[in-house]
Design a protein around this motif. Structure first.
Motif, PDB file in Angstrom:
ATOM      1  N   GLU A 149       0.857  -1.233  -0.041  1.00 43.14           N
ATOM      2  CA  GLU A 149       0.082  -0.007   0.022  1.00 43.14           C
ATOM      3  C   GLU A 149       0.795   1.061  -0.102  1.00 43.14           C
ATOM      4  OE1 GLU A 149      -3.217   2.271  -0.627  1.00 43.14           O
ATOM      5  OE2 GLU A 149      -3.370   0.120  -0.374  1.00 43.14           O
ATOM      6  N   CYS A 150       2.099   1.220   0.992  1.00 37.84           N
ATOM      7  CA  CYS A 150       2.863   2.320   0.944  1.00 37.84           C
ATOM      8  C   CYS A 150       3.419   2.789  -0.380  1.00 37.84           C
ATOM      9  CB  CYS A 150       3.738   2.307   2.219  1.00 37.84           C
ATOM     10  SG  CYS A 150       3.094   2.774   3.703  1.00 37.84           S
ATOM     11  N   CYS A 189       0.365  10.843   6.650  1.00 41.02           N
ATOM     12  CA  CYS A 189      -0.692  10.523   5.494  1.00 41.02           C
ATOM     13  C   CYS A 189      -1.978  11.144   5.872  1.00 41.02           C
ATOM     14  CB  CYS A 189      -0.756   9.001   5.210  1.00 41.02           C
ATOM     15  SG  CYS A 189       0.776   8.310   4.262  1.00 41.02           S
ATOM     16  N   CYS A 218      -4.090   4.182   2.897  1.00 38.78           N
ATOM     17  CA  CYS A 218      -2.590   4.016   3.400  1.00 38.78           C
ATOM     18  C   CYS A 218      -2.574   4.164   5.128  1.00 38.78           C
ATOM     19  CB  CYS A 218      -1.524   5.344   2.923  1.00 38.78           C
ATOM     20  SG  CYS A 218       0.037   4.851   3.023  1.00 38.78           S
TER      21      CYS A 218
END
Length: 110
Positions: free
Chosen positions: A21-22, A85, A94
């Motif tokens: 995801e990151c 984020c 995220c």
């Protein structure tokens, strides 16, 4: 082969999901958005988060007790990444992946 508990298996899955995801969020969404999304401090934090998540997952898969150290660090970086984020905005996937990973890594670090 060493035994992987269900809790550790879940942590490995959470770490790998957070890594993915990151990395994809940074390389896709953030690079396209620019501005705050590509500020060096934020972008480096996302890269560090992806890398420590991958490393923690691999340490658990290897079966080394050192995973406790990487998991502790992973939880700390994931929490920072989630907060940052959230600050930047429009990155909820995220944020969620980082918080989920941080929670399971904290349990593994004990």
């Amino acid at each position: 082969m060493h035994h992987i508990s269900p809790e550790m298996k879940q942590c490995i899955d959470n770490c790998l999901a957070c890594h993915s995801e990151c990395l994809s969020m940074a390389m896709g969404h953030c690079l396209e958005m620019g501005g705050q999304h590509t500020e060096p401090k934020h972008f480096k934090l996302m890269m560090a988060c992806a890398e420590i998540c991958r490393t923690s997952a691999h340490f658990m898969l290897i079966g080394t007790e050192h995973h406790k150290h990487t998991c502790r660090e992973c939880a700390e970086i994931c929490r920072q990444c989630a907060d940052d984020c959230e600050r930047v905005g429009d990155m909820q996937a995220c944020v969620d992946a980082c918080r989920k990973c941080a929670e399971s890594c904290e349990r593994m670090a004990q």
